[in-house]
Enzyme design. Structure first.
Site, PDB file in Angstrom:
ATOM      1  CE1 TYR A 139      29.249  46.691  32.954  1.00  0.00           C
ATOM      2  CE2 TYR A 139      28.299  46.755  35.140  1.00  0.00           C
ATOM      3  CZ  TYR A 139      29.110  46.148  34.209  1.00  0.00           C
ATOM      4  OH  TYR A 139      29.783  44.997  34.513  1.00  0.00           O
ATOM      5  CE  LYS A 196      37.732  38.715  22.221  1.00  0.00           C
ATOM      6  NZ  LYS A 196      38.912  37.865  22.063  1.00  0.00           N
ATOM      7  CG  ASP A 229      40.742  37.009  24.817  1.00  0.00           C
ATOM      8  OD1 ASP A 229      41.412  38.053  24.704  1.00  0.00           O
ATOM      9  OD2 ASP A 229      40.363  36.348  23.830  1.00  0.00           O
ATOM     10  CG  ASP A 253      31.758  44.413  37.247  1.00  0.00           C
ATOM     11  OD1 ASP A 253      32.236  44.074  38.343  1.00  0.00           O
ATOM     12  OD2 ASP A 253      30.542  44.396  37.006  1.00  0.00           O
ATOM     13  CG  ASP A 257      34.539  40.070  41.069  1.00  0.00           C
ATOM     14  OD1 ASP A 257      34.592  41.257  41.449  1.00  0.00           O
ATOM     15  OD2 ASP A 257      33.573  39.318  41.310  1.00  0.00           O
TER      16      ASP A 257
HETATM   17  P1  ATP Z   1      27.871  42.297  43.158  1.00  0.00           P
HETATM   18  O1  ATP Z   1      27.375  41.840  41.833  1.00  0.00           O
HETATM   19  O2  ATP Z   1      26.948  43.217  43.890  1.00  0.00           O
HETATM   20  O3  ATP Z   1      29.297  42.775  43.143  1.00  0.00           O
HETATM   21  P2  ATP Z   1      28.202  39.499  43.776  1.00  0.00           P
HETATM   22  O4  ATP Z   1      26.938  38.736  43.863  1.00  0.00           O
HETATM   23  O5  ATP Z   1      29.048  39.393  42.552  1.00  0.00           O
HETATM   24  O6  ATP Z   1      27.899  41.031  44.099  1.00  0.00           O
HETATM   25  P3  ATP Z   1      29.361  39.493  46.368  1.00  0.00           P
HETATM   26  O7  ATP Z   1      28.118  39.923  47.030  1.00  0.00           O
HETATM   27  O8  ATP Z   1      30.476  40.460  46.370  1.00  0.00           O
HETATM   28  O9  ATP Z   1      29.122  39.041  44.898  1.00  0.00           O
HETATM   29  O10 ATP Z   1      29.889  38.178  47.050  1.00  0.00           O
HETATM   30  C1  ATP Z   1      30.057  36.909  46.434  1.00  0.00           C
HETATM   31  C2  ATP Z   1      30.602  35.971  47.496  1.00  0.00           C
HETATM   32  O11 ATP Z   1      31.949  36.355  47.830  1.00  0.00           O
HETATM   33  C3  ATP Z   1      29.850  36.061  48.816  1.00  0.00           C
HETATM   34  O12 ATP Z   1      28.713  35.236  48.839  1.00  0.00           O
HETATM   35  C4  ATP Z   1      30.895  35.653  49.806  1.00  0.00           C
HETATM   36  O13 ATP Z   1      31.025  34.251  49.860  1.00  0.00           O
HETATM   37  C5  ATP Z   1      32.170  36.230  49.226  1.00  0.00           C
HETATM   38  N1  ATP Z   1      32.445  37.560  49.804  1.00  0.00           N
HETATM   39  C6  ATP Z   1      32.174  38.766  49.255  1.00  0.00           C
HETATM   40  N2  ATP Z   1      32.538  39.744  50.080  1.00  0.00           N
HETATM   41  C7  ATP Z   1      33.062  39.173  51.174  1.00  0.00           C
HETATM   42  C8  ATP Z   1      33.621  39.655  52.401  1.00  0.00           C
HETATM   43  N3  ATP Z   1      33.720  40.959  52.667  1.00  0.00           N
HETATM   44  N4  ATP Z   1      34.055  38.755  53.300  1.00  0.00           N
HETATM   45  C9  ATP Z   1      33.982  37.440  53.067  1.00  0.00           C
HETATM   46  N5  ATP Z   1      33.465  36.914  51.946  1.00  0.00           N
HETATM   47  C10 ATP Z   1      33.010  37.761  51.004  1.00  0.00           C
END
Ligand code: ATP
Length: 359
Positions: A139, A196, A229, A253, A257
């Site tokens: 990053y 890794k 992994d 990161d 998720d």
């Molecule tokens: P970043 O890379 O900035 O973390 P990203 O593009 O990986 O962002 P997010 O913006 O966090 O992803 O969201 C991905 C999807 O997850 C959104 O389009 C939505 O559908 C769902 N999501 C994220 N946050 C929420 C929330 N607070 N409530 C409901 N759904 C959410």
């Protein structure tokens, strides 16, 4: 510390973009409803400001946050109108790097069995924390592109790992393990380092050596290792086995998720960007979520739980406990947004929490 005896703490609030502008006001309402002795000051850093006057971070911005505030509450950055995402990079990565917030603390807790997509998994089975190195790795944007747009194009993205950086996050993990208990009150006892190193031998080798050295100083804590992994698979097969996980910036990161999926999705996950003793920053794990922005659909609980983390960091322990209890109650009573099974909007879910805290 009892809030009555605490000095007035100063919190900078930066809602940012997209759903950040919807969920952060709910987190602010929750903080205010606890009566915590805090002073909140809002800043308009984000895409609207950038598109208006090309400012990402005002001059002296990071120094001002460090000098004038005890903590920072942030929403999310990212807006399809800013194709380069330059403002997000300069504000969010700028805060992490320039304020040297090296420990990204991401607790992974299941509040209710109904939120977990896994069969037979109870809240007591998902209670671990991921400590992500937050100032190095890929990053840092080291690298470059050569002969761009040609068939000979070369792109490099360097993975930067310093001994100092690796050592301080690993030490943080052992200290965290020593000083934090699980939700049921039992002590934490294991630190697992994930990398890794079988494929990325140079950086992985450094992490392995430092982990061995630092863990030797904490004989009461079990030190474990898992390739990242394998960790992904194990997190889904048996999340019960995890306690404290420490890893680099990118793996942290990605796995958080996945871990958010165990908690009910991105809308439920909280995080802190910490440098012990310095002004630290707290933000929900989710991003600006453009597809649902402006629709009053976003789940505000990740942001509200983030506010609880921030208050706990400032030693408003009772207030943080009350916010977490209110969110748990909301989840149990289905006073939630649709993503986790309720029928409320963002504002209405936030109001429910604020009313609960005020009563
Ligand atoms: P970043 O890379 O900035 O973390 P990203 O593009 O990986 O962002 P997010 O913006 O966090 O992803 O969201 C991905 C999807 O997850 C959104 O389009 C939505 O559908 C769902 N999501 C994220 N946050 C929420 C929330 N607070 N409530 C409901 N759904 C959410």
């Amino acid at each position: 510390m009892d809030s009555k005896n605490a000095a007035l703490k100063r919190i900078a609030v930066i809602p940012g973009d997209g759903i950040g502008k919807e969920v952060i006001p709910q987190a602010v309402k929750a903080i205010q409803a606890t009566g915590a002795a805090v002073e909140l000051t809002e800043f308009d850093w984000g895409s609207d400001r950038y598109l208006r006057d090309q400012t990402t971070v005002p001059p002296d911005g990071f120094a001002m946050l460090t000098r004038d505030f005890d903590a920072v509450l942030v929403g999310a950055f990212g807006d399809p109108r800013v194709k380069t995402n330059i403002h997000a990079k300069e504000i969010l990565l700028g805060m992490r790097f320039k304020m040297d917030l090296y420990a990204n603390v991401r607790p992974v807790r299941l509040l209710d069995a109904a939120l977990c997509p896994l069969k037979g998994v109870e809240p007591k089975d998902v209670d671990f924390v991921v400590l992500r190195e937050n100032t190095e790795g890929v990053y840092t944007d080291a690298g470059g592109v050569f002969k761009q747009g040609t068939s000979d194009e070369i792109a490099t993205q360097e993975d930067i790992n310093t001994r100092k950086g690796v050592e301080r996050i690993i030490r943080y993990a052992f200290e965290y393990c020593q000083t934090h208990s699980k939700l049921d009150g039992s002590p934490r006892s294991k630190v697992l380092m994930s990398d890794k190193s079988n494929a990325m031998t140079h950086a992985g080798g450094l992490w392995q050596r430092v982990f061995k050295e630092v863990s030797a100083g904490y004989s009461a804590i079990t030190a474990q290792h898992m390739y990242v992994d394998a960790l992904c698979m194990q997190m889904v097969r048996d999340p019960r086995q995890f306690d404290v996980i420490v890893t680099n910036n990118m793996f942290g990161d990605i796995i958080t998720d996945l871990a958010a999926g165990l908690q009910g999705g991105l809308g439920m996950a909280a995080s802190g960007n910490i440098h012990p003793g310095k002004t630290s920053m707290f933000e929900p794990v989710h991003g600006s979520a453009p597809p649902i922005a402006g629709k009053n659909e976003a789940n505000p609980f990740g942001a509200i739980l983030t506010a609880a983390m921030l208050l706990r960091h400032l030693e408003f322990t009772k207030e943080a406990d009350r916010i977490e209890a209110a969110v748990l109650e909301a989840v149990r009573q289905k006073k939630t947004t649709q993503d986790i099974g309720g029928s409320l909007g963002t504002r209405e879910a936030g109001n429910w929490i604020a009313n609960r805290l005020s009563s």
